[in-house]
Design an enzyme around this catalytic site. Structure first.
Site, short mmCIF file in Angstrom:
data_model
loop_
_atom_site.label_atom_id
_atom_site.label_comp_id
_atom_site.label_asym_id
_atom_site.label_seq_id
_atom_site.Cartn_x
_atom_site.Cartn_y
_atom_site.Cartn_z
N ASN A 142 -33.23 -0.18 98.90
CA ASN A 142 -32.87 1.13 98.36
C ASN A 142 -33.45 1.27 96.94
OD1 ASN A 142 -31.74 3.58 97.73
ND2 ASN A 142 -29.69 3.05 98.45
N GLU B 72 -23.38 -3.14 93.68
CA GLU B 72 -24.46 -3.84 94.36
C GLU B 72 -25.20 -2.82 95.20
OE1 GLU B 72 -22.44 -5.82 98.26
OE2 GLU B 72 -22.07 -6.84 96.37
N TYR C 116 -29.96 3.56 89.02
CA TYR C 116 -29.00 2.72 88.31
C TYR C 116 -29.63 2.10 87.06
CZ TYR C 116 -26.42 3.01 92.75
OH TYR C 116 -25.77 3.45 93.87
N ILE D 133 -21.05 4.89 97.29
CA ILE D 133 -21.51 6.17 96.73
C ILE D 133 -22.47 6.78 97.73
CG2 ILE D 133 -23.36 5.03 95.42
CD1 ILE D 133 -22.93 7.23 93.24
N ALA D 134 -22.38 8.09 97.88
CA ALA D 134 -23.27 8.76 98.83
C ALA D 134 -23.42 10.23 98.46
CB ALA D 134 -22.74 8.65 100.25
N VAL D 135 -24.59 10.75 98.81
CA VAL D 135 -24.86 12.18 98.76
C VAL D 135 -25.28 12.57 100.18
CG1 VAL D 135 -26.35 14.00 97.84
CG2 VAL D 135 -25.55 12.17 96.34
#
Length: 147
Positions: free
Chosen positions: A108, A103, A115, A69-71
């Protein structure tokens, strides 16, 4: 206006451009472009026809794993990460998933907090799993159980 869409070929160049800007150890081009792997359910967040974020997930017999997942860093801090995680959970619900897994690097803390706020719980750790600038760091394994 932004919207979450299934990942399509037309998004891949933009995803590939975001990946190294968003991650210290980015996925390879071949991993990003492998959109038809078993159980694949990948999505992008598009704003004004520009990909600003994405997630890659895999659904195997009701157990869905968030693989990546990334922005885009230039769009972080706008709530896009939360939208992507919520879209992931909604997708899992629509698939009648029993559980969702992910994970996250222990460093982070922003992602871990997101989450946890959404309902994921830490269930285990992979000690010294991820390479880091200072050697290795733990991977925190988290789960979300659907009732």
């Amino acid at each position: 206006m932004s919207q979450i869409l299934p990942l399509a070929e037309l998004h891949l160049d933009q995803v590939e451009a975001i990946e190294p800007r968003a991650h210290s150890h980015p996925w390879s081009s071949s991993m990003i472009r492998d959109v038809n792997s078993r159980g694949a359910c990948h999505h992008v967040l598009v704003d004004n026809e520009q990909v600003v974020g994405y997630f890659y997930a895999q659904n195997i017999v009701g157990e869905v794993t968030l693989l990546n997942i990334a922005v885009d860093p230039q769009h972080q801090g706008k709530g896009y990460g939360k939208r992507l995680v919520n879209a992931f959970i909604e997708m899992c619900e629509n698939l009648n998933a029993e559980s969702a897994w992910l994970e996250v690097r222990e460093s982070n803390v922003t992602a871990f907090g997101l989450y946890e706020a959404i309902g994921f719980n830490e269930v285990d750790r992979r000690v010294n799993y991820y390479p880091s600038a200072n050697g290795k760091e733990d991977a925190i394994i988290m789960s979300y159980i659907f009732f």
